[in-house]
Design a protein around this motif. Structure first.
Motif, PDB file in Angstrom:
ATOM      1  N   LEU A 223       8.341   3.451   5.153  1.00  0.00           N
ATOM      2  CA  LEU A 223       9.303   2.599   4.865  1.00  0.00           C
ATOM      3  C   LEU A 223       9.164   1.550   4.055  1.00  0.00           C
ATOM      4  O   LEU A 223      10.152   0.885   3.435  1.00  0.00           O
ATOM      5  CB  LEU A 223      10.065   2.448   6.024  1.00  0.00           C
ATOM      6  CG  LEU A 223      10.732   3.512   6.804  1.00  0.00           C
ATOM      7  CD1 LEU A 223      11.421   3.086   8.115  1.00  0.00           C
ATOM      8  CD2 LEU A 223      11.892   4.308   6.027  1.00  0.00           C
ATOM      9  N   GLU A 224       7.781   0.806   4.103  1.00  0.00           N
ATOM     10  CA  GLU A 224       7.443  -0.209   3.297  1.00  0.00           C
ATOM     11  C   GLU A 224       7.297   0.096   1.768  1.00  0.00           C
ATOM     12  O   GLU A 224       5.954   0.938   1.722  1.00  0.00           O
ATOM     13  CB  GLU A 224       6.516  -1.159   4.140  1.00  0.00           C
ATOM     14  CG  GLU A 224       6.138  -2.374   3.167  1.00  0.00           C
ATOM     15  CD  GLU A 224       5.282  -3.254   4.122  1.00  0.00           C
ATOM     16  OE1 GLU A 224       5.450  -3.818   4.853  1.00  0.00           O
ATOM     17  OE2 GLU A 224       4.010  -3.277   3.663  1.00  0.00           O
ATOM     18  N   VAL A 225       7.753  -0.121   0.644  1.00  0.00           N
ATOM     19  CA  VAL A 225       7.359  -0.085  -0.484  1.00  0.00           C
ATOM     20  C   VAL A 225       7.305  -0.969  -1.488  1.00  0.00           C
ATOM     21  O   VAL A 225       7.407  -2.271  -0.995  1.00  0.00           O
ATOM     22  CB  VAL A 225       8.373   1.118  -0.924  1.00  0.00           C
ATOM     23  CG1 VAL A 225       8.495   2.355  -0.222  1.00  0.00           C
ATOM     24  CG2 VAL A 225       9.776   0.319  -1.329  1.00  0.00           C
ATOM     25  N   LEU A 260      11.178  -4.096   1.260  1.00  0.00           N
ATOM     26  CA  LEU A 260      10.046  -4.334   0.368  1.00  0.00           C
ATOM     27  C   LEU A 260       8.996  -5.065   0.944  1.00  0.00           C
ATOM     28  O   LEU A 260       9.139  -5.809   2.078  1.00  0.00           O
ATOM     29  CB  LEU A 260      10.602  -5.513  -0.671  1.00  0.00           C
ATOM     30  CG  LEU A 260       9.805  -5.777  -1.837  1.00  0.00           C
ATOM     31  CD1 LEU A 260       9.825  -4.677  -2.819  1.00  0.00           C
ATOM     32  CD2 LEU A 260      10.599  -6.706  -2.537  1.00  0.00           C
ATOM     33  N   ALA A 261       7.849  -4.480   0.463  1.00  0.00           N
ATOM     34  CA  ALA A 261       6.593  -5.210   1.058  1.00  0.00           C
ATOM     35  C   ALA A 261       6.744  -6.735   0.844  1.00  0.00           C
ATOM     36  O   ALA A 261       7.185  -7.257  -0.015  1.00  0.00           O
ATOM     37  CB  ALA A 261       5.292  -4.555   0.340  1.00  0.00           C
ATOM     38  N   GLY A 262       6.011  -7.445   1.739  1.00  0.00           N
ATOM     39  CA  GLY A 262       5.900  -8.835   1.632  1.00  0.00           C
ATOM     40  C   GLY A 262       5.244  -9.520   0.619  1.00  0.00           C
ATOM     41  O   GLY A 262       5.584 -10.458   0.169  1.00  0.00           O
ATOM     42  N   ASN A 263       4.179  -8.760   0.372  1.00  0.00           N
ATOM     43  CA  ASN A 263       3.343  -9.261  -0.759  1.00  0.00           C
ATOM     44  C   ASN A 263       2.954  -8.186  -1.556  1.00  0.00           C
ATOM     45  O   ASN A 263       2.408  -7.058  -1.202  1.00  0.00           O
ATOM     46  CB  ASN A 263       2.035  -9.760  -0.076  1.00  0.00           C
ATOM     47  CG  ASN A 263       0.895 -10.409  -1.309  1.00  0.00           C
ATOM     48  OD1 ASN A 263       0.748  -9.840  -2.167  1.00  0.00           O
ATOM     49  ND2 ASN A 263       0.763 -11.776  -0.992  1.00  0.00           N
ATOM     50  N   LEU A 264       3.062  -8.020  -2.767  1.00  0.00           N
ATOM     51  CA  LEU A 264       3.445  -6.865  -3.710  1.00  0.00           C
ATOM     52  C   LEU A 264       1.994  -6.605  -4.326  1.00  0.00           C
ATOM     53  O   LEU A 264       1.621  -5.484  -4.798  1.00  0.00           O
ATOM     54  CB  LEU A 264       4.284  -7.028  -4.808  1.00  0.00           C
ATOM     55  CG  LEU A 264       5.969  -7.017  -4.412  1.00  0.00           C
ATOM     56  CD1 LEU A 264       6.857  -7.059  -5.564  1.00  0.00           C
ATOM     57  CD2 LEU A 264       6.112  -5.771  -3.335  1.00  0.00           C
TER      58      LEU A 264
END
Length: 468
Positions: A223-225, A260-264
């Motif tokens: 679910l984290e993208v 959304l991921a915390g650090n892309l």
């Protein structure tokens, strides 16, 4: 065959006029004839890619980067793919170089050409709707592709779990059917203590039921993208509000709690979620294989084996031995498990091979996981329908083995003590006689008390000790 001329960085090629894919897809088809399995083999995966493109178009429209007309056409094309259309327009091999660029461009080209048709233009008229400039706007393969993978795996996990639940129900039904069938339990392939065949089948049901939680918990990692990361996580060529808007639309179209991921920059090369989920698939496969080993043992014989259960007869078992019937369904599930275990190793090595800001090995990871899930689905359905549902018990044989077993001496151990029980067991083995007869012969217990101790209902669950 009619063709249309398309060009890219490397030059010009003739593309079939009726094809919705374009020149970059065609190059990928020519370059990657590897495993022979096309993207089209996994419709849920293609559906997920279309969902990503749908959400991206909506976000770009919100930001004023994509006109209402283009957005409507692109999202309509995406919706058609989500509804199961145009799946055959994804001919690229699942295993490919380029970190998934061929997959991403296949989706971009199909969506662009279908959008052109919707707007009344010819396929290939990319000035009106371009695969890169419009469908891929604010994206890179490196964020759109893994996001599509993750959504596709979540969708596939739902189907896998539904299939697993059906198999569990089948084991549980047999547990109820066989609840009164007394048999001998075994440890290290040696006689242990009595149990019921129903307890054995119910234990298998519970054993597999644990995997529902494991699969679902690991699938939540998807679910984290990293939408909006674009090339390496810095977000180049996307606007500041793009990620937030894209995630909102992704949640709408997928009905999933995507975040959304915390650090892309960290999220773009990270494939830890694949490693975790692949291990959950492997764990399920190992459990299924162990159960199938048990089924093969319990049905072995029929005259010179355990012969406690009968598996449905599926086919003749030998080209030379008349009358032989083999446990072919458990055997094929064993082999599926070995393939899944190998695929998990592939995922492990591919995850380790990531370098710097990207892992280019994602195609083989997604191929390995989807193949494992597909094989497990087929295997579990086959196991349920062609084996478990039709199993019967050899009730009298099971009971006879319990009565003749040395193992029932364990039931009298609390009453007679370990030394006396050991002596009886040793004598029973040496003289090939029953424990029951020897206890009566030595006058250690009355027949009434011995029958009370050895009552089936006492031997299959905890009971108060009976004094001699």
């Amino acid at each position: 065959m009619k063709t249309r001329t398309e060009h890219d960085l490397l030059g010009y090629k003739e593309v079939p006029a009726e094809a919705y894919y374009g020149i970059q897809t065609l190059r990928a088809v020519e370059n990657f004839d590897i495993c022979g399995v096309k993207l089209s083999a996994y419709p849920k995966y293609i559906k997920a890619l279309a969902m990503v493109k749908w959400a991206a178009a909506k976000a770009n429209n919100d930001l004023g980067l994509l006109s209402d007309e283009l957005t409507a056409a692109i999202t309509e094309a995406c919706q058609e793919i989500i509804d199961g259309k145009l799946i055959e327009e994804f001919p690229v091999d699942m295993i490919q170089g380029g970190a998934g660029t061929s997959t991403n461009m296949n989706a971009n080209e199909v969506i662009a050409n279908r959008a052109l048709e919707i707007m009344g233009f010819e396929k290939g008229d990319y000035e009106k709707c371009h695969p890169n400039n419009h469908v891929n706007l604010s994206q890179s393969t490196n964020d759109a592709y893994p996001t599509g993978i993750k959504i596709g795996l979540i969708l596939k996990n739902e189907a896998l779990v539904a299939n697993l639940k059906e198999l569990i129900a089948s084991f549980r039904a047999k547990g109820e059917e066989f609840k009164d069938v007394l048999k001998m339990g075994r440890t290290q392939l040696q006689d242990a203590v009595p149990m019921t065949l129903g307890q054995e089948f119910e234990a298998w049901a519970v054993n597999l039921e644990e995997e529902i939680l494991r699969l679902n918990e690991n699938a939540k990692l998807f679910l984290e993208v990293n939408m909006g990361a674009t090339a390496i996580g810095t977000g180049i060529n996307s606007e500041p509000e793009y990620s937030e808007k894209c995630i909102k639309h992704l949640r709408d179209i997928t009905e999933m709690e995507i975040v959304l991921a915390g650090n892309l920059i960290e999220a773009t090369p990270d494939t830890g979620s694949y490693v975790m989920y692949s291990s959950a698939i492997k764990r399920l496969a190992i459990k299924l294989s162990k159960i199938c080993n048990d089924l093969r043992l319990l049905s072995s014989g029929p005259r010179c084996g355990f012969n406690e259960i009968n598996l449905p007869k599926m086919q003749p078992g030998s080209s030379i031995m008349p009358g032989k019937v083999n446990p072919v369904i458990p055997e094929v599930v064993n082999q599926i498990a070995y393939k899944v275990i190998g695929n998990d190793l592939t995922v492990t090595f591919a995850a380790e091979a990531g370098q710097l800001e990207l892992n280019v090995m994602e195609p083989v990871m997604v191929r390995a996981m989807l193949e494992s899930m597909e094989m497990l689905e087929s295997g579990m359905s086959t196991l349920k329908e062609r084996c478990i549902d039709g199993i019967t018990a050899n009730v009298e044989h099971c009971k006879e083995m319990v009565l003749n077993s040395i193992g029932i001496v364990t039931a009298v151990n609390p009453t007679l003590g370990y030394e006396a029980s050991s002596r009886i067991a040793k004598r029973a083995l040496a003289e090939n006689r029953s424990v029951y007869d020897l206890i009566l012969e030595e006058g250690l217990l009355s027949k009434e008390k011995l029958d009370e101790i050895l009552a089936p209902e006492r031997m299959i669950k905890p009971q108060k000790f009976i004094k001699a």
